[in-house]
Design an enzyme around this catalytic site. Structure first.
Site, PDB file in Angstrom:
ATOM      1  N   CYS A 137       4.840   3.200  -2.634  1.00 13.04           N
ATOM      2  CA  CYS A 137       4.313   1.513  -3.536  1.00 13.04           C
ATOM      3  C   CYS A 137       4.113   2.759  -4.882  1.00 13.04           C
ATOM      4  O   CYS A 137       2.007   2.980  -4.424  1.00 13.04           O
ATOM      5  CB  CYS A 137       3.608   0.907  -3.534  1.00 13.04           C
ATOM      6  SG  CYS A 137       3.093  -0.467  -4.723  1.00 13.04           S
ATOM      7  N   CYS A 140       1.048   1.006  -6.320  1.00  8.94           N
ATOM      8  CA  CYS A 140      -0.601   0.646  -6.066  1.00  8.94           C
ATOM      9  C   CYS A 140      -1.082   2.100  -5.649  1.00  8.94           C
ATOM     10  O   CYS A 140      -1.681   1.647  -5.803  1.00  8.94           O
ATOM     11  CB  CYS A 140       0.110   0.799  -4.430  1.00  8.94           C
ATOM     12  SG  CYS A 140       1.583  -1.103  -4.025  1.00  8.94           S
ATOM     13  N   ASP A 141      -0.375   2.759  -4.809  1.00  7.09           N
ATOM     14  CA  ASP A 141      -1.209   3.911  -5.122  1.00  7.09           C
ATOM     15  C   ASP A 141      -1.169   5.647  -5.912  1.00  7.09           C
ATOM     16  O   ASP A 141      -1.982   6.495  -5.752  1.00  7.09           O
ATOM     17  CB  ASP A 141      -0.627   4.280  -3.313  1.00  7.09           C
ATOM     18  CG  ASP A 141      -0.115   3.459  -2.341  1.00  7.09           C
ATOM     19  OD1 ASP A 141      -1.567   2.853  -2.591  1.00  7.09           O
ATOM     20  OD2 ASP A 141       0.131   3.759  -1.336  1.00  7.09           O
TER      21      ASP A 141
END
Ligand code: NAP
Length: 314
Positions: A137, A140-141
């Protein structure tokens, strides 16, 4: 929720674009749908940084923001969104029984929009280093990799789109693909190839992900020459497709060999009153707009089904 609230007309499993669109339509048909969100409110779309191809947003829209708008619109018309996870379904009795974390629901019709999850590479080190450099992701990261080296695996739209997103943070982004042709759309390919931070390694697979407490190195193999090499990197993002989240329905609904729920052109599954929409039932398009359309169609058909049931029983 009281016991009474658990007897519902339309139960939607999943809260991505398909589920929330189904809820919107069922709510506007005054069927007071209940949506069980599962793990991810907004679905996979909520993990996408910017969605540029959902009509009505010429400047693009954040994936999470679009999910919130879908939810708000469905709730405005009376849909109830529950942070609850379904585990088991029993379609042998009617109303259908769905067992979730919070208890049992009894539904006259069910719309399944449980979506899909990322496919793993299944190479040594992947499980151990997930969250320690390995990710599925970018939204997200991505920011963990500011001024760091990142590698991406995949050659489809997801790999290209997310690689371009990570160029905002990383010092370099190297896309590793098993062939020398990409299936990503030409516009994304051109953008990536023109980007100064992007590099490409083709005809190559990752055979091992190496690191003790965090990722340091990838072992690579050129599939044309069999030559082996290593590639030092701080991050590895894997975008090699998805598998439908339909295990719960195995043996209960007809499915394709790949695990997609079989539906006809009315989103009907093999069980009357049970519909499926979005990526749980769609191996072909997998777009926010197509999932939303399938969800709407499923809710319209559920409405017709419930009207017919009422006519029979009145
Ligand atoms: P995809 O199109 O199925 O592409 C998966 C990629 O991963 C392919 O390049 C495939 O290689 C590679 N791959 C598969 N298994 C692999 C393995 N074990 N090892 C190494 N590489 C592997 O998946 P996607 O990119 O997630 O896209 C899925 C769908 O969503 C598509 O219909 C896409 O158009 C859509 N989508 C659209 C957008 C957009 O329109 N903005 C954004 C994201 C996704 P091969 O090419 O060799 O098979």
């Amino acid at each position: 929720m009281t016991d009474n609230d658990r007897h519902i007309k339309v139960l939607v499993l999943g809260a991505g674009p398909a589920g929330l669109s189904a809820a919107l339509y069922a709510a506007r048909a005054e069927l007071a749908p209940v949506v069980l969100t599962g793990m991810q409110l907004g679905g996979q779309a909520a993990l996408t940084h910017t969605i540029e191809n959902y009509p009505g947003f010429p400047e693009g829209v954040g994936g999470a923001q679009l999910g919130e708008l879908f939810q708000k619109q469905a709730e405005h018309f009376g849909a109830q969104v529950e942070f609850d996870m379904a585990h088991e379904v029993d379609f042998s009795q009617h109303p259908y029984k769905v067992t979730a974390d919070s208890g049992d629901y009894f539904a006259e019709s069910v719309i399944i929009t449980t979506g899909a999850s990322p496919v793993h590479l299944n190479v040594p080190g992947e499980v151990e280093l997930t969250g320690r450099g390995v990710s599925y992701c970018a939204t997200c990261d991505g920011w963990f990799f500011k001024d760091k080296k990142v590698a991406i695996v995949g050659g489809g739209d997801s790999a290209f789109e997310e690689a371009l997103f990570i160029t905002r943070y990383a010092s370099s982004v190297t896309l590793i693909h098993r062939r020398d042709e990409f299936r990503a759309s030409p516009i994304l390919q051109k953008r990536a190839k023109d980007h100064p931070k992007m590099n490409f390694i083709t005809n190559t697979v990752v055979t091992e992900i190496v690191g003790s407490d965090k990722l340091t190195t990838l072992k690579l193999k050129n599939v044309a020459t069999n030559e082996e090499s290593t590639f030092d990197t701080d991050g590895l993002f894997i975008f090699i497709g998805h598998t439908p989240n339909t295990q719960m329905f195995q043996g209960k609904l007809e499915m394709s060999d790949l695990g997609y729920i079989k539906v006809n052109d009315k989103m009907e599954t093999s069980v009357p009153g049970v519909y499926a929409a979005g990526e749980a039932a769609d191996p072909h398009f997998r777009q926010v707009v197509t999932s939303a359309g399938m969800g709407a169609a499923a809710a319209i058909q559920a409405t017709r089904y419930l009207e017919a049931q009422e006519a029979v029983h009145s």
